[in-house]
Structure formats: structure tokens, C-alpha cells
Design a protein around this motif. Structure first.
Motif, PDB file in Angstrom:
ATOM      1  N   UNK A   1      37.958  42.671  20.331  1.00 59.71           N
ATOM      2  CA  UNK A   1      37.638  42.834  18.874  1.00 59.71           C
ATOM      3  C   UNK A   1      38.520  42.214  17.797  1.00 59.71           C
ATOM      4  N   UNK A   2      39.682  42.861  17.922  1.00 57.84           N
ATOM      5  CA  UNK A   2      40.614  42.827  16.831  1.00 57.84           C
ATOM      6  C   UNK A   2      41.465  41.319  16.809  1.00 57.84           C
ATOM      7  N   UNK A   3      41.481  40.857  18.055  1.00 55.31           N
ATOM      8  CA  UNK A   3      42.140  39.704  18.273  1.00 55.31           C
ATOM      9  C   UNK A   3      41.261  38.376  18.825  1.00 55.31           C
TER      10      UNK A   3
ATOM     11  N   UNK B   1      43.984  33.382  26.082  1.00 52.61           N
ATOM     12  CA  UNK B   1      45.027  34.786  25.927  1.00 52.61           C
ATOM     13  C   UNK B   1      44.418  35.839  26.341  1.00 52.61           C
ATOM     14  N   UNK B   2      43.101  36.107  26.146  1.00 51.90           N
ATOM     15  CA  UNK B   2      42.238  37.275  26.536  1.00 51.90           C
ATOM     16  C   UNK B   2      42.357  37.139  28.269  1.00 51.90           C
ATOM     17  N   UNK B   3      41.906  36.130  28.762  1.00 48.16           N
ATOM     18  CA  UNK B   3      42.110  36.272  30.337  1.00 48.16           C
ATOM     19  C   UNK B   3      43.363  36.385  30.825  1.00 48.16           C
ATOM     20  N   UNK B   4      44.607  35.828  30.284  1.00 51.34           N
ATOM     21  CA  UNK B   4      45.757  36.016  30.684  1.00 51.34           C
ATOM     22  C   UNK B   4      46.361  37.783  30.651  1.00 51.34           C
ATOM     23  N   UNK B   5      45.890  38.052  29.294  1.00 48.51           N
ATOM     24  CA  UNK B   5      46.307  39.618  29.349  1.00 48.51           C
ATOM     25  C   UNK B   5      45.465  40.355  29.826  1.00 48.51           C
ATOM     26  N   UNK B   6      44.181  40.112  30.384  1.00 47.71           N
ATOM     27  CA  UNK B   6      43.621  40.900  31.261  1.00 47.71           C
ATOM     28  C   UNK B   6      44.029  41.165  32.580  1.00 47.71           C
ATOM     29  N   UNK B   7      44.665  40.186  33.008  1.00 45.00           N
ATOM     30  CA  UNK B   7      45.226  39.882  34.245  1.00 45.00           C
ATOM     31  C   UNK B   7      46.664  40.426  34.316  1.00 45.00           C
ATOM     32  N   UNK B   8      47.495  40.030  33.268  1.00 48.78           N
ATOM     33  CA  UNK B   8      48.916  40.328  33.136  1.00 48.78           C
ATOM     34  C   UNK B   8      49.106  41.540  32.245  1.00 48.78           C
TER      35      UNK B   8
ATOM     36  N   UNK C   1      59.012  41.755  31.623  1.00 54.95           N
ATOM     37  CA  UNK C   1      58.588  40.917  30.459  1.00 54.95           C
ATOM     38  C   UNK C   1      57.253  41.368  29.955  1.00 54.95           C
ATOM     39  N   UNK C   2      56.379  41.468  30.882  1.00 52.21           N
ATOM     40  CA  UNK C   2      55.013  41.910  30.799  1.00 52.21           C
ATOM     41  C   UNK C   2      54.932  43.118  30.051  1.00 52.21           C
ATOM     42  N   UNK C   3      55.725  44.102  30.237  1.00 50.74           N
ATOM     43  CA  UNK C   3      55.658  45.454  29.582  1.00 50.74           C
ATOM     44  C   UNK C   3      55.887  45.264  27.887  1.00 50.74           C
ATOM     45  N   UNK C   4      56.411  44.294  27.570  1.00 53.07           N
ATOM     46  CA  UNK C   4      56.694  44.112  26.071  1.00 53.07           C
ATOM     47  C   UNK C   4      55.590  43.442  25.372  1.00 53.07           C
ATOM     48  N   UNK C   5      54.742  43.061  26.231  1.00 51.51           N
ATOM     49  CA  UNK C   5      53.211  42.251  25.402  1.00 51.51           C
ATOM     50  C   UNK C   5      52.610  43.786  24.705  1.00 51.51           C
ATOM     51  N   UNK C   6      51.752  43.487  23.772  1.00 55.27           N
ATOM     52  CA  UNK C   6      51.194  44.412  22.903  1.00 55.27           C
ATOM     53  C   UNK C   6      50.015  45.011  23.737  1.00 55.27           C
ATOM     54  N   UNK C   7      49.525  44.188  24.771  1.00 53.41           N
ATOM     55  CA  UNK C   7      48.318  44.869  25.581  1.00 53.41           C
ATOM     56  C   UNK C   7      48.802  45.858  26.594  1.00 53.41           C
ATOM     57  N   UNK C   8      50.123  45.467  27.033  1.00 52.07           N
ATOM     58  CA  UNK C   8      50.779  46.496  28.000  1.00 52.07           C
ATOM     59  C   UNK C   8      51.230  47.793  27.505  1.00 52.07           C
TER      60      UNK C   8
END
Length: 255
Positions: free
Chosen positions: A80-82, A182-189, A206-213
Motif C-alpha cells: 500500500x505505502x510503496x 521491486x515488490x516481487x524482489x522484496x517479497x522473495x528476498x 545485505x538483505x537485512x538492511x532492506x526496509x521490508x526485512x
């Protein structure tokens, strides 16, 4: 003044009323859009039900829904927000809607407030529905509700900033493609469905620094493990929120 006589009183409505009316309009438009409903409600709900009931991915010890529910809540916020906000705002900018609204009595910062309120209302509906589904699947959340609200608020701020930055700098077609990718990539990773420790050590860091993570991990720490305040995840979300909103305010183009 005699009965039946009216004196014209031109002028803008009170600011709060204008923002409320625009927020209600934005929310109605969002909920009437079938593609947005698919992205914001249907996909997260299907993912929650599918991976909670079918043994496809190893989510570690415990009931799968206890791992999946926090991640799907984070996914709902991102959708929703992104993703949804970026696509909708990008096409509003392309068709000149933002330019016309910018010339109305509603100030531009008021329009951004209205969009934010619309996002929050949609997120409340999403989270309520997803929580009910998770409870039906046997979810047993723990932790402090205030910590959950803080994480959701920072996550919303971070993703809103990034979504507005994308919508205000790219062409609408590019925004549509990039936001969905981006939605699909962040859903997976992003630790939503697949635990981050399933990735190689270097990639995990690296993935732990993403906002979704950070959002999914922080919600999981609180709702599954009963943590008080996940300071690391809160710090990551704060940095993303400051950078995203700051860049959006600096580079957003209204036409």
C-alpha cells in the motif's frame, strides 16, 4: 437580512475539511481499483493461507503461521505505502491531476497529508483482515502492541517516502514496471516468506538492511518472540524513512 435571502460567501473550506475530503476520495479510488485490491489484499491473504497450510518452505521451529503472519503484515504495508501509492501517484502526475490539485485551495503539503491518511486507512483494513485470517489459522501473537504500532508507523513512513520519490521522478510507465518489480524482489528476498538465514551469509547481511526485512524481522521479534523493542530494526526503518521522505521532498516533480 430577510427570509429567503442569501449572501454569497466565497472562499475555501477549512483546511482540515479539505484534507479529510481528499483523503476520503483517495481511499475510495483505491478501494474501487481491482488491480490495487489484488496487490494490497488478495495476494497477501493468499500467501498467508497457502504457506501456512501447505508445507512448501521450511520456516523453522514452531507453527508456520507464527513466522508468516508478521511477514505478510509487513508485505501489506509495503504493497500500500510503496507499490500502490507509487503507481497511483505516478499516473496522477502523468495525467496532470497533481498539477491541477496543486493549483487548488488545498496546499501541496495538505495533499500529501491526505494521501498519507488514505494509506493509513487502507493499512488498517488490510491488517484487520490479515489478522483475522491468521487467527483462524491458529496464530498466537505475543509482545507489546505499542511496539507493533511503532514498527508499522516507521515502515509506512519509509515506504511512503520511497514510493513518492519513485512516482515524482520517473515516468508513469517506468514507475509501474519498477514498483511491481521491486515488490516481487522484496517479497522473495525480504524475509517475508523465506527466512533470511536461508540465504548465503554475505547476501543475508545485505538483505537485512532492506526496509521490508527490518519491518518483517522487527514484527516477528515482537509478535512471535515477545521482544520489547527491536532497536536494530527500528534504527534501519528510521534511516530509510528519513532518507526516503527527505529525497521525495527534494526531488518530487508535480508535472
Amino acid at each position: 437580512m430577510s427570509a429567503g435571502t442569501f449572501t454569497p460567501s466565497p472562499g475555501a473550506a477549512p483546511l482540515a475539511r479539505m484534507i479529510g475530503a481528499q483523503a476520503a476520495f483517495e481511499t475510495r479510488m483505491l478501494l474501487r481499483n481491482g488491480e490495487q485490491l489484488l496487490l494490497t489484499i488478495v495476494i497477501p491473504s493468499l500467501l498467508l493461507v497457502l504457506f501456512s497450510t501447505v508445507d512448501i518452505i521450511d520456516t523453522g521451529a514452531g507453527d508456520p503461521v507464527d513466522f508468516l503472519a508478521p511477514g505478510v503484515l509487513a508485505l501489506a504495508v509495503m504493497s500500500t505505502a510503496f507499490t500502490g501509492q507509487a503507481i497511483a501517484t505516478g499516473f496522477e502526475r502523468r495525467y496532470g491531476v497533481l498539477k491541477r490539485l496543486g493549483a487548488s485551495p488545498l496546499p501541496r503539503w495538505g495533499l500529501m497529508c491526505a494521501k498519507t491518511l488514505s494509506v493509513l486507512v487502507t493499512e488498517i483494513l488490510q491488517i484487520t483482515l490479515l489478522a483475522l485470517i491468521a487467527f483462524a489459522l491458529g496464530w498466537s501473537p505475543e509482545g507489546n502492541p505499542l511496539s507493533v504500532l511503532l514498527l508499522l508507523a516507521l515502515g509506512t513512513a519509509a515506504f511512503s517516502g520511497l514510493g513518492l520519490l519513485m512516482a515524482g521522478t520517473l515516468r508513469a510507465e517506468a514507475t509501474l514496471a519498477a514498483a511491481n518489480l521491486v515488490f516481487l524482489l522484496l517479497l522473495v528476498g525480504g524475509g517475508v516468506i523465506v527466512p533470511l538465514d536461508r540465504f548465503p551469509a554475505g547476501a543475508e547481511s545485505v538483505l537485512a538492511l532492506l526496509p521490508i526485512s527490518a519491518l518483517s524481522g522487527g514484527l516477528r521479534d515482537v509478535l512471535r518472540d515477545g521482544a520489547a523493542l527491536p532497536w536494530s530494526e527500528l534504527g534501519i526503518l528510521t534511516v530509510w524513512a528519513v532518507l526516503g521522505l527527505g529525497a521525495a521532498a527534494r526531488f518530487f516533480r508535480w508535472e
